[in-house]
Structure formats: structure tokens, C-alpha cells
Design a protein around this motif. Structure first.
Motif, PDB file in Angstrom:
ATOM      1  N   ILE A 156       0.865  -1.188   0.000  1.00  0.00           N
ATOM      2  CA  ILE A 156       0.000   0.000   0.000  1.00  0.00           C
ATOM      3  C   ILE A 156       0.895   1.230   0.000  1.00  0.00           C
ATOM      4  O   ILE A 156       1.729   1.392   0.892  1.00  0.00           O
ATOM      5  CB  ILE A 156      -0.915   0.032   1.234  1.00  0.00           C
ATOM      6  N   ARG A 157       0.725   2.064  -1.009  1.00  0.00           N
ATOM      7  CA  ARG A 157       1.517   3.296  -1.025  1.00  0.00           C
ATOM      8  C   ARG A 157       0.621   4.483  -1.335  1.00  0.00           C
ATOM      9  O   ARG A 157      -0.418   4.355  -1.986  1.00  0.00           O
ATOM     10  CB  ARG A 157       2.669   3.214  -2.031  1.00  0.00           C
ATOM     11  N   THR A 158       1.040   5.638  -0.860  1.00  0.00           N
ATOM     12  CA  THR A 158       0.276   6.868  -1.035  1.00  0.00           C
ATOM     13  C   THR A 158       0.676   7.553  -2.340  1.00  0.00           C
ATOM     14  O   THR A 158       1.861   7.691  -2.639  1.00  0.00           O
ATOM     15  CB  THR A 158       0.534   7.814   0.143  1.00  0.00           C
ATOM     16  N   VAL A 159      -0.332   7.976  -3.098  1.00  0.00           N
ATOM     17  CA  VAL A 159      -0.104   8.711  -4.346  1.00  0.00           C
ATOM     18  C   VAL A 159      -0.792  10.075  -4.235  1.00  0.00           C
ATOM     19  O   VAL A 159      -2.004  10.142  -4.009  1.00  0.00           O
ATOM     20  CB  VAL A 159      -0.661   7.946  -5.561  1.00  0.00           C
ATOM     21  N   ASN A 160      -0.024  11.134  -4.362  1.00  0.00           N
ATOM     22  CA  ASN A 160      -0.586  12.478  -4.262  1.00  0.00           C
ATOM     23  C   ASN A 160      -1.375  12.833  -5.521  1.00  0.00           C
ATOM     24  O   ASN A 160      -1.021  12.430  -6.636  1.00  0.00           O
ATOM     25  CB  ASN A 160       0.519  13.512  -4.042  1.00  0.00           C
ATOM     26  N   LEU A 161      -2.444  13.592  -5.333  1.00  0.00           N
ATOM     27  CA  LEU A 161      -3.301  14.015  -6.440  1.00  0.00           C
ATOM     28  C   LEU A 161      -3.052  15.490  -6.752  1.00  0.00           C
ATOM     29  O   LEU A 161      -2.827  16.306  -5.852  1.00  0.00           O
ATOM     30  CB  LEU A 161      -4.771  13.813  -6.079  1.00  0.00           C
ATOM     31  N   SER A 162      -3.123  15.818  -8.030  1.00  0.00           N
ATOM     32  CA  SER A 162      -2.935  17.218  -8.419  1.00  0.00           C
ATOM     33  C   SER A 162      -4.179  18.055  -8.126  1.00  0.00           C
ATOM     34  O   SER A 162      -4.096  19.280  -7.956  1.00  0.00           O
ATOM     35  CB  SER A 162      -2.598  17.312  -9.916  1.00  0.00           C
ATOM     36  N   ASN A 163      -5.351  17.403  -8.063  1.00  0.00           N
ATOM     37  CA  ASN A 163      -6.602  18.098  -7.750  1.00  0.00           C
ATOM     38  C   ASN A 163      -7.236  17.501  -6.494  1.00  0.00           C
ATOM     39  O   ASN A 163      -7.104  16.300  -6.225  1.00  0.00           O
ATOM     40  CB  ASN A 163      -7.595  17.975  -8.920  1.00  0.00           C
ATOM     41  N   THR A 164      -7.932  18.312  -5.753  1.00  0.00           N
ATOM     42  CA  THR A 164      -8.614  17.842  -4.552  1.00  0.00           C
ATOM     43  C   THR A 164      -9.895  17.102  -4.926  1.00  0.00           C
ATOM     44  O   THR A 164     -10.662  17.553  -5.784  1.00  0.00           O
ATOM     45  CB  THR A 164      -8.952  19.021  -3.631  1.00  0.00           C
ATOM     46  N   LEU A 165     -10.109  15.967  -4.278  1.00  0.00           N
ATOM     47  CA  LEU A 165     -11.348  15.218  -4.446  1.00  0.00           C
ATOM     48  C   LEU A 165     -12.257  15.465  -3.246  1.00  0.00           C
ATOM     49  O   LEU A 165     -11.787  15.519  -2.104  1.00  0.00           O
ATOM     50  CB  LEU A 165     -11.064  13.713  -4.555  1.00  0.00           C
ATOM     51  N   ASP A 212     -15.594  15.025   3.374  1.00  0.00           N
ATOM     52  CA  ASP A 212     -14.136  15.090   3.525  1.00  0.00           C
ATOM     53  C   ASP A 212     -13.521  15.589   2.221  1.00  0.00           C
ATOM     54  O   ASP A 212     -14.172  15.572   1.166  1.00  0.00           O
ATOM     55  CB  ASP A 212     -13.566  13.703   3.866  1.00  0.00           C
ATOM     56  N   GLN A 213     -12.266  16.044   2.298  1.00  0.00           N
ATOM     57  CA  GLN A 213     -11.507  16.483   1.141  1.00  0.00           C
ATOM     58  C   GLN A 213     -10.217  15.663   1.072  1.00  0.00           C
ATOM     59  O   GLN A 213      -9.504  15.532   2.070  1.00  0.00           O
ATOM     60  CB  GLN A 213     -11.173  17.977   1.236  1.00  0.00           C
ATOM     61  N   LEU A 214      -9.937  15.106  -0.101  1.00  0.00           N
ATOM     62  CA  LEU A 214      -8.788  14.210  -0.249  1.00  0.00           C
ATOM     63  C   LEU A 214      -7.792  14.774  -1.255  1.00  0.00           C
ATOM     64  O   LEU A 214      -8.174  15.250  -2.320  1.00  0.00           O
ATOM     65  CB  LEU A 214      -9.246  12.829  -0.716  1.00  0.00           C
ATOM     66  N   ASN A 215      -6.527  14.717  -0.887  1.00  0.00           N
ATOM     67  CA  ASN A 215      -5.450  15.143  -1.773  1.00  0.00           C
ATOM     68  C   ASN A 215      -4.533  13.979  -2.149  1.00  0.00           C
ATOM     69  O   ASN A 215      -3.475  14.185  -2.751  1.00  0.00           O
ATOM     70  CB  ASN A 215      -4.626  16.253  -1.113  1.00  0.00           C
TER      71      ASN A 215
END
Length: 362
Positions: free
Chosen positions: A65-74, A96-99
């Protein structure tokens, strides 16, 4: 496209960072869909203590399991919760807001903790009369159980069972005990001579027979010939470490003698791949010699694994190094990625060799 009345949740402070999105690989999507259709629980488990990177396990596979950053907020939105606040019928609430998202990738089971927990716990003929109901041995060492391993070891249940077989670890009243190599060879020899009357406890002998074949009805055992031949070869090879290599021809002759005339033609060094080094020691250049060098004793971290390999030899042929990578790569594609990351390929006299890159920490 329908319109919605968008609101922040009245509990937004409490709900912040309470949601995670996981991107599922296609094989997991298929498992989930089948589980829903058949009403059969899938049994997904996340394993890892605070000092470990978490993994997700199905019944037979492990995923990192690894974290991948998003360019836009979900934004995570749901219908309004049941509260005293009055929302419009077409309202949706931002919970909630996810990045970032969590990404899963197939991974090899992480069993180094198991090896550490069982160090010094070898089982041999002197343990036949042990009091197996005690939780602590007379020397004060605690026992490690199969139940504990299923909870703590970062591997699926199926992979854990395969690991116990490959590492020759017995389960005796739920306790895990790696069997002594010399005792294992003794059991194999006794079983071959007297399959039913060999004086070994049934709990031990039945597991050993299952490791090296298939127990069938009517008291019959179908032997896996290659596995038995391999184990007998390892029993000889273990006596020849760095300071005492054995000449290849002499080793093969001793191995054939150990397996007997019936199986002598099945003896092949390919069965021992990943357990020995072949070379010509200084002062003995007239013959090839073998040295016991099991991949199971090397670090499971790829960077450390390659560092140890290149400390042992400064350059490797591809056919020599790949057997020492099979337990740290889920498939050949991942193995080749590791070779590209940690090695440099050079060509000498028409042959390809791998040497170390300048750094191992990536």
C-alpha cells in the motif's frame, strides 16, 4: 446533468481525514464482484505494526500500500446525515476532502519477522518429549504460535502456509518450530526405509511427508522425487560453507550416493539454484568448487540484498544472480526492474555481466 444543493457537513471538523480512497487492481475488482454475487465474504485484511509499512492481504496474495498524491482535490460527498439540520431533498454533503489516494501493487510476502521470532527454536529428536502445553520453555524463551503468525506476519494465509513448507517449519499444537536439517534428513532416510515403522511421532512425520509428497488414502504416500532429492543435496551442501568449498564432481558423486541408484539420474544442480556459489578458489583453479550460499539468509530488502550480493562477488552473470532474486520479486518483470535499478550491465567476451551501481539506496 442533474443539479444538487451542495453543503459542508455539520460535522466537518470531526470527519476531516476520516476517509481514504483505494485504487483497486483489476484482479481485486473481480474478487469483490464475485464475493458480492455469491455472498461469500472476501476476507481482506490489512497487516502491519506501527514500525512497518502496511500491506493488504487476500486469502492468497499480498499487496503493498503506497500513497499517491493528487494534483486536484477530491470531495467525498454523501446524502445528508440524519441530524436536526434541515437539508433540501436534492442536497449532498461534503464529508471530507482528499489530496491523495492509496495504490495497491502485488508484493512478495514479508516473512523476515517470522524468521527472527523462530531463531533458536529448532526442533530435533531431543524435543519429542517436550511438554507442549507450556507457553514458556524451561530456558525462559516464549513460544511463537501459528495463530500469532497469521495475525502478525505480512502475508496471506496461503502464502504463510507455503513459507512454512519451504522453510521446513513444523506446527506442533499450534506452536511453530523450524525442524533441524540433520533431523529432517534422518526422518527422510528412516521413512524411505520403513514408511510406517520409523519411531517418529505421527505429528512430525505426517507434516514431513506432506512437505515432500502427497499423503493419499490407505496409508499411501506419493513422493515428490525432486523435493526429496533436493533436500538430500542440501544436507550435503550445508557442510561446505565459505572456508570449506567442495569440488563439484565430488559433491555430485556424494549426492548420487545419498539418493541411491533409483534416483541418481535425477540429480541436477538446477534443483539447488539459489543455494550455492560456483567458482574456482585461489590455488584450486583446476576444478570448479561449490560453496553453500542460501538466498534465504540474505536480506529481504532489495537494496540490502544487492549490496550483499556485490560484496560477495563484484560481477555476476545473469543466470547466476537471478536465482538469488526470486524471493524478493513477485514475477520476472519486477525482477528485471530491480536489476535495472541496482545493477549496470556490461559485455565481456560476448557474455553479459551485472556489476553494482554506485548507490544502493535508490
Amino acid at each position: 446533468m442533474p443539479d444538487f444543493d451542495l453543503h459542508f457537513s455539520p460535522f466537518s471538523t470531526d470527519e476531516a481525514a476520516s476517509y481514504k480512497l483505494i485504487e483497486l487492481p483489476s484482479e481485486l475488482v473481480g474478487l469483490l464482484e464475485n464475493a458480492i454475487q455469491s455472498s461469500d465474504p472476501l476476507g481482506l485484511v490489512i497487516k502491519g505494526d506501527p514500525t512497518e509499512d502496511a500491506v493488504l492481504c487476500t486469502r492468497d496474495k499480498t499487496y503493498s500500500i503506497r500513497t499517491v498524491n493528487l494534483s486536484n482535490t477530491l470531495l467525498v460527498v454523501t446524502p445528508p446525515p440524519d441530524t436536526e439540520f434541515n437539508f433540501a431533498e436534492d442536497a449532498v454533503v461534503i464529508r471530507d476532502q482528499l489530496n491523495e489516494i492509496l495504490e495497491l501493487a502485488p508484493a512478495v510476502p514479508r516473512i523476515s519477522k517470522l524468521v527472527g521470532r523462530l531463531r533458536g527454536r529448532e526442533y530435533d529428536e531431543t524435543n519429542e518429549e517436550d511438554d507442549e502445553d507450556e507457553e514458556v520453555d524451561s530456558d525462559g524463551s516464549s513460544r511463537y504460535t501459528y495463530t500469532q503468525a497469521r495475525e502478525e506476519i505480512q502475508a496471506s494465509d496461503a502464502e504463510l502456509d507455503v513459507c512454512l513448507t519451504q522453510k521446513r517449519i513444523l506446527i506442533i499444537k499450534d506452536e511453530l518450530r523450524p525442524i533441524s536439517p540433520s533431523y529432517l534428513n534422518n526422518i527422510l532416510e528412516l521413512t524411505a526405509e520403513r514408511p510406517r515403522d520409523h519411531g517418529i511421532s505421527r505429528v512430525v512425520s505426517s507434516q514431513v511427508l506432506a512437505w515432500f509428497g502427497e499423503i493419499q488414502g490407505g496409508g499411501k504416500w506419493k513422493m515428490n522425487e525432486d523435493e526429496v532429492i533436493k533436500e538430500l543435496g542440501l544436507g550435503i551442501l550445508r557442510e561446505h560453507k565459505n572456508d570449506d568449498p567442495i569440488e563439484k564432481g565430488a559433491f555430485v558423486a556424494k549426492w548420487k550416493l545419498a539418493v541411491g541408484d533409483t534416483f541418481a539420474d535425477r540429480v541436477s544442480l538446477n534443483l539447488l539454484a539459489g543455494n550455492y556459489l560456483e567458482g574456482r578458489p585461489v590455488g584450486r583453479i583446476e576444478h570448479e568448487y561449490l560453496t553453500y550460499f542460501p538466498s534465504s539468509t540474505l536480506p529481504t530488502d532489495p537494496a540490502a540484498r544487492f549490496a550483499d550480493l556485490f560484496l560477495t562477488r563484484t560481477k555476476w552473470r545473469v543466470e547466476d544472480i537471478t536465482p538469488f532474486l526470486s524471493d524478493i520479486a513477485v514475477n520476472n518483470k519486477e525482477r528485471d526492474k530491480l536489476l535495472l535499478k541496482y545493477c549496470r550491465a556490461i559485455s565481456e567476451s560476448g557474455a553479459v555481466w551485472y556489476t553494482a551501481r554506485a548507490q544502493y539506496n535508490g
